[in-house]
Structure formats: C-alpha cells, structure tokens
Design a protein around this motif. Sequence first.
Motif, short mmCIF file in Angstrom:
data_model
loop_
_atom_site.label_atom_id
_atom_site.label_comp_id
_atom_site.label_asym_id
_atom_site.label_seq_id
_atom_site.Cartn_x
_atom_site.Cartn_y
_atom_site.Cartn_z
N PRO A 1 19.54 73.38 49.38
CA PRO A 1 19.89 74.77 49.11
C PRO A 1 20.93 74.86 47.99
N GLU A 2 20.95 75.98 47.31
CA GLU A 2 21.92 76.20 46.23
C GLU A 2 23.35 76.30 46.77
N GLU B 1 18.15 70.53 57.64
CA GLU B 1 17.06 71.38 58.12
C GLU B 1 16.39 72.12 56.96
N PHE B 2 17.20 72.67 56.06
CA PHE B 2 16.68 73.39 54.90
C PHE B 2 15.82 72.44 54.05
N LYS B 3 16.35 71.24 53.80
CA LYS B 3 15.62 70.25 52.98
C LYS B 3 14.30 69.89 53.63
N ASN B 4 14.29 69.72 54.95
CA ASN B 4 13.05 69.39 55.65
C ASN B 4 12.03 70.52 55.58
N LEU B 5 12.50 71.76 55.62
CA LEU B 5 11.59 72.91 55.56
C LEU B 5 11.05 73.19 54.16
N TYR B 6 11.94 73.12 53.16
CA TYR B 6 11.58 73.58 51.82
C TYR B 6 11.46 72.47 50.78
N GLY B 7 11.83 71.25 51.14
CA GLY B 7 11.68 70.13 50.22
C GLY B 7 12.74 69.99 49.15
N SER B 8 13.75 70.85 49.18
CA SER B 8 14.85 70.75 48.22
C SER B 8 16.14 71.19 48.89
#
Length: 67
Positions: free
Chosen positions: A27-28, A18-25
Amino acid sequence: MERLTLEQYREMVNEIIEFKNLYGSLPEYALVNGKKIHKEHYIDMIERVNKFVLEMGRNPRTVDIRS
C-alpha cells in the motif's frame, strides 16, 4: 505520533502483509491510530526493526516512525 509501540508496529505490519496478499503490491501508506505512514517510512521502519532483531536478538520496545 513519532513512534509506535511494539503492538502498534506488529498490527501495522500484519495489515501491510494482508494488503500485499490481496492486491499483489504494497500500500502507498499505512494507517495507525488515524496517522498516515507513507510507504518509504514504513519500509524504513521494517528494515530497521529487522536489523535490530538480528543484531540484538530481541524485539525493540518502541519503533521510531522516521529514522
């Protein structure tokens, strides 16, 4: 926490996707029950689980956080 149940692992992976789909990278880090799992460790976990599934033909019951 040294390992995750399969349910915890799946939830963590869903949140990462979900994070990758929202922000394109990626998460740390990922949070599981308040525990931080850094990027290099969760990438390693995902690779190990994928290898296990390919070799064994089934999901593992638990997943170690660090190899």
